[in-house]
Design an enzyme around this catalytic site. Structure first.
Site, PDB file in Angstrom:
ATOM      1  CE  LYS A  64     -31.899  17.307  29.262  1.00  0.00           C
ATOM      2  NZ  LYS A  64     -32.644  16.147  29.827  1.00  0.00           N
ATOM      3  CE1 TYR A 112     -28.156  12.748  29.746  1.00  0.00           C
ATOM      4  CE2 TYR A 112     -27.924  13.431  27.465  1.00  0.00           C
ATOM      5  CZ  TYR A 112     -28.363  13.685  28.763  1.00  0.00           C
ATOM      6  OH  TYR A 112     -28.998  14.863  29.062  1.00  0.00           O
ATOM      7  CG  ASN A 126     -36.180  16.669  31.006  1.00  0.00           C
ATOM      8  OD1 ASN A 126     -35.257  16.966  30.261  1.00  0.00           O
ATOM      9  ND2 ASN A 126     -36.086  15.732  31.918  1.00  0.00           N
ATOM     10  CG  HIS A 154     -27.773  17.413  32.086  1.00  0.00           C
ATOM     11  ND1 HIS A 154     -27.933  16.126  32.530  1.00  0.00           N
ATOM     12  CD2 HIS A 154     -26.546  17.813  32.522  1.00  0.00           C
ATOM     13  CE1 HIS A 154     -26.835  15.755  33.190  1.00  0.00           C
ATOM     14  NE2 HIS A 154     -25.976  16.760  33.196  1.00  0.00           N
ATOM     15  CD  GLU A 190     -22.789  15.476  34.105  1.00  0.00           C
ATOM     16  OE1 GLU A 190     -23.420  14.423  34.271  1.00  0.00           O
ATOM     17  OE2 GLU A 190     -23.316  16.598  34.285  1.00  0.00           O
TER      18      GLU A 190
HETATM   19  P1  RTP Z   1     -30.701  15.094  33.526  1.00  0.00           P
HETATM   20  O1  RTP Z   1     -29.677  14.007  33.703  1.00  0.00           O
HETATM   21  O2  RTP Z   1     -30.977  15.421  32.072  1.00  0.00           O
HETATM   22  O3  RTP Z   1     -30.377  16.318  34.331  1.00  0.00           O
HETATM   23  O4  RTP Z   1     -32.097  14.603  34.098  1.00  0.00           O
HETATM   24  P2  RTP Z   1     -32.404  13.754  35.402  1.00  0.00           P
HETATM   25  O5  RTP Z   1     -31.152  13.549  36.205  1.00  0.00           O
HETATM   26  O6  RTP Z   1     -33.559  14.417  36.061  1.00  0.00           O
HETATM   27  O7  RTP Z   1     -32.898  12.392  34.779  1.00  0.00           O
HETATM   28  P3  RTP Z   1     -32.080  11.052  34.433  1.00  0.00           P
HETATM   29  O8  RTP Z   1     -32.719   9.926  35.145  1.00  0.00           O
HETATM   30  O9  RTP Z   1     -30.599  11.281  34.623  1.00  0.00           O
HETATM   31  O10 RTP Z   1     -32.391  10.874  32.878  1.00  0.00           O
HETATM   32  C1  RTP Z   1     -31.664  11.598  31.918  1.00  0.00           C
HETATM   33  C2  RTP Z   1     -32.617  12.152  30.880  1.00  0.00           C
HETATM   34  O11 RTP Z   1     -33.158  11.067  30.129  1.00  0.00           O
HETATM   35  C3  RTP Z   1     -34.477  11.422  29.685  1.00  0.00           C
HETATM   36  N1  RTP Z   1     -35.417  10.446  30.193  1.00  0.00           N
HETATM   37  N2  RTP Z   1     -36.353   9.897  29.445  1.00  0.00           N
HETATM   38  N3  RTP Z   1     -38.501   8.363  28.487  1.00  0.00           N
HETATM   39  C4  RTP Z   1     -38.151   8.268  29.761  1.00  0.00           C
HETATM   40  O12 RTP Z   1     -38.739   7.556  30.557  1.00  0.00           O
HETATM   41  C5  RTP Z   1     -37.020   9.054  30.219  1.00  0.00           C
HETATM   42  N4  RTP Z   1     -36.523   9.050  31.433  1.00  0.00           N
HETATM   43  C6  RTP Z   1     -35.497   9.931  31.413  1.00  0.00           C
HETATM   44  C7  RTP Z   1     -34.767  12.814  30.233  1.00  0.00           C
HETATM   45  O13 RTP Z   1     -34.393  13.775  29.231  1.00  0.00           O
HETATM   46  C8  RTP Z   1     -33.859  12.885  31.431  1.00  0.00           C
HETATM   47  O14 RTP Z   1     -33.613  14.213  31.802  1.00  0.00           O
HETATM   48 MG    MG Z   2     -29.365  12.785  35.376  1.00  0.00          MG
END
Ligand code: RTP
Ligand code: MG
Length: 140
Positions: free
Chosen positions: A11, A51, A114, A117, A128
């Site tokens: 990222k 997204y 973070n 992804h 994807e």
């Molecule tokens: P990713 O898709 O990026 O691999 O991450 P993930 O599965 O661990 O998390 P996901 O729930 O799919 O959320 C996608 C990305 O959105 C951002 N996020 N921001 N501000 C917030 O509360 C929040 N929650 C999620 C993060 O960049 C997350 O990786």
């Molecule tokens: Mg995710």
């Protein structure tokens, strides 16, 4: 266990801090092979479409704006159980909850910035990967 492929994105917070090599080393040390990789600056439309699954979430707008704030590196990782293995190396979404030694524990700045992804299922990985790569760009 079968050989799998998963989509990874380094990222904008990671490219900004010049961490792409350190993060790639974590993948390779864990037995994942980088079989495709390119650096892109995502447009609003690309990040929004990638997204789209999060469209109704409160963080969607901020997430799209963050993901277009600088270059990203999109990659295909290949290995045994690659989807879950990559999720394990990444660590929890919120770095405060990420286990020691994970990428997010070591490098993430916040729950949003973070660093990485990773696809969350084999089915989503296929979608994807096809979003960013032609079959001829993946060399296993
Ligand atoms: P990713 O898709 O990026 O691999 O991450 P993930 O599965 O661990 O998390 P996901 O729930 O799919 O959320 C996608 C990305 O959105 C951002 N996020 N921001 N501000 C917030 O509360 C929040 N929650 C999620 C993060 O960049 C997350 O990786
Ligand atoms: Mg995710």
């Amino acid at each position: 266990m079968a050989t799998e492929r998963t989509l990874s994105i380094l990222k904008p917070d990671a490219t900004r801090r010049n961490l792409t090599g350190k993060i790639n080393a974590k993948f390779e040390e864990a037995g994942l092979r980088i079989v495709a990789q390119k650096r892109l600056h995502l447009s609003d439309a690309q990040a929004g479409a990638f997204y789209a699954v999060h469209k109704e979430r409160p963080f969607y707008k901020d997430l799209v704006s963050f993901m277009t704030s600088g270059p990203v590196v999109v990659q295909v990782l290949e290995g045994e159980n690659a989807v879950q293995r990559n999720r394990d190396i990444m660590g929890a979404t919120n770095p405060a909850n990420a286990a020691p030694g994970t990428i997010r524990k070591e490098f993430a700045e916040s729950i949003e910035a973070n660093s990485v992804h990773g696809s969350d299922s084999a089915e989503n990985a296929a979608t994807e990967i096809a979003f960013f790569f032609a079959g001829t760009e993946i060399v296993g």
